[in-house]
Design an enzyme around this catalytic site. Structure first.
Site, PDB file in Angstrom:
ATOM      1  N   LYS A 161       2.876 -15.241   2.615  1.00 24.19           N
ATOM      2  CA  LYS A 161       2.802 -15.873   1.342  1.00 24.19           C
ATOM      3  C   LYS A 161       4.476 -16.066   0.942  1.00 24.19           C
ATOM      4  O   LYS A 161       5.070 -16.297  -0.082  1.00 24.19           O
ATOM      5  CB  LYS A 161       2.242 -15.608   0.157  1.00 24.19           C
ATOM      6  CG  LYS A 161       1.834 -15.951  -0.414  1.00 24.19           C
ATOM      7  CD  LYS A 161       0.908 -16.776  -0.839  1.00 24.19           C
ATOM      8  CE  LYS A 161       0.334 -17.765  -2.026  1.00 24.19           C
ATOM      9  NZ  LYS A 161      -0.593 -18.635  -1.943  1.00 24.19           N
ATOM     10  N   ASP A 178     -11.741  -8.491   7.357  1.00 27.21           N
ATOM     11  CA  ASP A 178     -12.777  -8.022   6.972  1.00 27.21           C
ATOM     12  C   ASP A 178     -13.761  -9.199   6.957  1.00 27.21           C
ATOM     13  O   ASP A 178     -14.713  -9.501   7.277  1.00 27.21           O
ATOM     14  CB  ASP A 178     -13.521  -7.405   5.882  1.00 27.21           C
ATOM     15  CG  ASP A 178     -13.483  -5.473   5.769  1.00 27.21           C
ATOM     16  OD1 ASP A 178     -12.524  -5.502   7.257  1.00 27.21           O
ATOM     17  OD2 ASP A 178     -13.385  -5.048   4.680  1.00 27.21           O
ATOM     18  N   ASP A 210      -5.806  -6.455   5.960  1.00 24.66           N
ATOM     19  CA  ASP A 210      -6.870  -5.511   5.531  1.00 24.66           C
ATOM     20  C   ASP A 210      -8.061  -6.515   5.175  1.00 24.66           C
ATOM     21  O   ASP A 210      -9.557  -7.236   5.386  1.00 24.66           O
ATOM     22  CB  ASP A 210      -6.507  -4.951   3.712  1.00 24.66           C
ATOM     23  CG  ASP A 210      -7.472  -3.717   3.501  1.00 24.66           C
ATOM     24  OD1 ASP A 210      -8.632  -3.776   4.130  1.00 24.66           O
ATOM     25  OD2 ASP A 210      -7.508  -3.542   2.981  1.00 24.66           O
ATOM     26  N   ASP A 233      -3.293 -18.136   1.725  1.00 20.58           N
ATOM     27  CA  ASP A 233      -4.690 -18.620   1.477  1.00 20.58           C
ATOM     28  C   ASP A 233      -5.154 -19.171   1.785  1.00 20.58           C
ATOM     29  O   ASP A 233      -7.139 -19.710   1.977  1.00 20.58           O
ATOM     30  CB  ASP A 233      -3.954 -19.368  -0.077  1.00 20.58           C
ATOM     31  CG  ASP A 233      -3.319 -19.859  -0.370  1.00 20.58           C
ATOM     32  OD1 ASP A 233      -2.165 -19.707   1.034  1.00 20.58           O
ATOM     33  OD2 ASP A 233      -2.771 -20.056  -0.969  1.00 20.58           O
ATOM     34  N   TYR A 247       0.075  -1.078  -0.183  1.00 16.32           N
ATOM     35  CA  TYR A 247      -0.077   0.142  -0.293  1.00 16.32           C
ATOM     36  C   TYR A 247       0.507   0.956  -0.122  1.00 16.32           C
ATOM     37  O   TYR A 247       0.027   1.736  -0.520  1.00 16.32           O
ATOM     38  CB  TYR A 247      -0.846  -0.319   1.105  1.00 16.32           C
ATOM     39  CG  TYR A 247      -1.710  -1.353   1.060  1.00 16.32           C
ATOM     40  CD1 TYR A 247      -2.396  -1.566   0.383  1.00 16.32           C
ATOM     41  CD2 TYR A 247      -3.158  -0.994   2.682  1.00 16.32           C
ATOM     42  CE1 TYR A 247      -3.255  -2.670   0.172  1.00 16.32           C
ATOM     43  CE2 TYR A 247      -4.328  -2.247   2.215  1.00 16.32           C
ATOM     44  CZ  TYR A 247      -3.785  -2.815   1.381  1.00 16.32           C
ATOM     45  OH  TYR A 247      -5.042  -4.252   1.226  1.00 16.32           O
TER      46      TYR A 247
END
Ligand code: NAD
Length: 361
Positions: free
Chosen positions: A190, A250, A246, A222, A135
């Protein structure tokens, strides 16, 4: 103690009024000062994070934030959009550690999209690094590709990066948080594909040596996304980077059924923080007096615990929220057959009444 109150836009002002009401009944010594932020600040000062608001946030011991944003600002240039205020506050206050608890209250298990037995008693904490990763990594932008699958075509690009000290400081925050809970920490990455993630995993493993009492496991993102819907109660504390956090936070929020119930904290290295509900400004219900104020009230409780060293007052708020749910009071977002639908204000009043009852015995 000085608390900066930044209500923001949409339901922000409605839910903040209830949180402030709850703080006042606790009989603590603190000062509050309110300032505009987001669209409200753009309207009055021409910028979503005016200098005066930033100065107040810096000077205060903690910041209680409502929510910002409205579709009517979508056409503004990016730097002037309400959401930029959040990014600006994170950056200027050095808020690198985001705490997002996902708690499924017993009375609300039916609101989850998962089977009740999978979420009943769920209480996990996701710790997301907030100021690094793809980001913020440079370079980023749009250009003409010189290689790849389509040389000569327009391409967009971003840079995922984390430095060792950035990972170390979030690792310490996470291990210390895990120590205060069940002493289990899952680090999500990852590393099978990304160099950044391999460094993340290596550093997590090295910092672990200083916390031998905490059990650490590593999980690919994942798989973590899958396990969160398959067996969420297996997790306790999860630590991950900005982008994975992020998304996973959620996902975890939705397991609990209502975004209107979930608080969050973003902390700097001295535990000074910004506290806000996990939801946005909900323009679709703004002004109707039906928003759920509990996420903001619980954010105020987190503020008392993490930044203002008032754990007993925080516990009193949390117990009062449990009590109003047990009484069957529900705002529209969590209402179900057999419970009593109440307005934003009535919910705030009920929490105040529950606290008063514990104070007066
Ligand atoms: P949102 O979280 O505002 O709303 C999503 C849905 O949840 C809506 O149907 C809304 O009515 C409902 N909802 C949210 N909070 C609720 C509450 N307390 N009680 C009852 N129902 C609630 O997300 P969105 O609609 O995608 O975004 C609206 C605006 O908020 C946008 O401008 C977005 O950029 C902004 N936003 C701000 C923040 C923030 O301030 N931290 C976070 C997310 C989105």
């Amino acid at each position: 103690m000085k608390i900066a109150i930044l209500p923001g836009d949409g339901i922000g002002t409605e839910i903040m009024a209830e949180a402030v009401k709850v703080l006042r009944v606790l009989d603590l010594k603190f000062e509050t000062e309110t300032a505009p932020v987001g669209g409200a600040a753009y309207e009055t000062a021409g910028h979503p994070l005016p200098e005066s608001t930033l100065a107040l946030a810096k000077a205060a011991d903690a910041v209680l934030f409502g929510a910002v944003g409205d579709w009517k600002y979508d056409k503004l240039e990016r730097a002037l959009r309400p959401e930029q205020a959040i990014l600006g506050l994170r950056k200027h206050l050095g808020l690198f550690a985001n705490f997002r608890p996902a708690i499924c209250y017993e009375q609300l298990t039916h609101a989850s999209s998962l089977k009740p037995e999978l979420v009943a008693g769920l209480d996990i904490l996701i710790i997301r690094e907030l100021t690094g990763d793809i980001y913020f990594g440079q370079p980023r932008g749009r250009r003409t590709a010189v290689d790849g699958h389509f040389p000569g075509a327009e391409e967009g690009f971003d840079t995922m990066r984390y430095s060792r000290p950035e990972i170390e400081r979030i690792a310490h925050v996470a291990f210390q948080a895990a120590r205060k809970r069940s002493k289990r920490l899952t680090s999500v990455d990852k590393a099978n594909v990304l160099e950044t993630s391999q460094l993340w995993k290596d550093v997590m493993t090295q910092v672990h040596a200083q916390y031998p009492d905490v059990e650490l496991d590593h999980m690919y993102v994942d798989n973590a996304a899958m396990q969160l819907v398959k067996a969420p109660k297996k997790f306790d504390v999860v630590v991950t980077g900005n982008m994975f956090g992020d998304i996973l936070s959620d996902e975890a929020a939705m397991l609990t059924g209502s975004i209107g119930m979930l608080p969050s904290a973003s902390l700097d290295k001295h535990n000074k923080g910004l506290y806000e509900p996990s939801h946005g400004s909900a323009p679709d219900i703004a002004g109707k007096g039906i928003a759920n104020p509990l996420a903001t009230i619980l954010s105020a409780a987190m503020m008392l615990k993490f930044s203002l060293n008032q754990p007993e007052a925080a516990a009193r708020i949390e117990a009062a929220v449990q009590s109003v749910l047990a009484q069957g009071l529900r705002t529209a977002d969590i209402w179900s057959e057999g419970t009593r639908k109440v307005s934003t204000r009535e919910m705030g009043d009920a929490v105040v009444a529950a606290i008063t009852k514990t104070i007066t015995g």
